[in-house]
Design a protein around this motif. Sequence first.
Motif, mmCIF file in Angstrom:
data_model
loop_
_atom_site.group_PDB
_atom_site.id
_atom_site.type_symbol
_atom_site.label_atom_id
_atom_site.label_comp_id
_atom_site.label_asym_id
_atom_site.label_seq_id
_atom_site.Cartn_x
_atom_site.Cartn_y
_atom_site.Cartn_z
ATOM 1 N N GLN A 135 0.845 -1.226 -0.088
ATOM 2 C CA GLN A 135 0.011 -0.089 -0.009
ATOM 3 C C GLN A 135 0.850 1.225 0.013
ATOM 4 O O GLN A 135 0.522 2.294 -0.683
ATOM 5 N N ASP A 139 0.713 4.112 -3.034
ATOM 6 C CA ASP A 139 0.498 5.605 -2.708
ATOM 7 C C ASP A 139 1.739 6.416 -3.314
ATOM 8 O O ASP A 139 1.508 7.381 -4.074
ATOM 9 N N ARG A 149 -5.943 7.384 -8.666
ATOM 10 C CA ARG A 149 -6.053 6.634 -7.272
ATOM 11 C C ARG A 149 -6.708 5.389 -7.552
ATOM 12 O O ARG A 149 -7.936 5.296 -7.787
#
Length: 215
Positions: A135, A139, A149
């Motif tokens: 994760q 990002d 996103r």
Amino acid sequence: MESFSTVIRTASHEQHTEAETSTFMSDLLGGRLGVDAYARYTEQLWFVYEALEAGAGRLAADPVAGPFVRPELFRLAALERDLEHLRGPGWRAGLTALPATREYADRVRYCAGNWPGGYVAHHYTRYLGDLSGGQIIRDKAERTWGFARKGDGVRFYVFEQIPNPAAFKRDYRELLDTVAADELERQRIVAECRDAFALNTAVFGALGEEYPLSA
């Protein structure tokens, strides 16, 4: 007495840290490499996950590996969407594995076909890592290269069928704690986890040689 999931996590901690802090990963996450390096890394992941998931169906009924075969974890389709976005519709034609990647994928494929306990080791090191540190990569990638996103380019890191990763990881560790293996086999699984991290680190090393930062 320590749970098996704790034993695995502790035993592979050093190798895990080594993989996470590799020069290539540091440069990639630090925004010092271009999107081509990210695409090349994504290509290498395809070979590893193809090996992990191609044999998963055969293991679904296996008493050791079967409980870990969870379709909601599968990453190959997401990787292929990312590669199409990164490399264009002809991405398969240019797909090449580094020798270190080939060695890693071959080992995963061997375990999938011959040793369910070893398959569990590779399953754990990959998927639990994706749900955790992956994760951070998503990002950084979104911010560094402007991907939408959770969209094309970073779909590999988006587990749409796992709404609560923390709960999923907790359940996964409970599965590890009850894995159908005696003490000796558990020690072999731990050793394979260490080897899996080392194989992964070797891929990062090879990518680092391909994408050296100019001094």
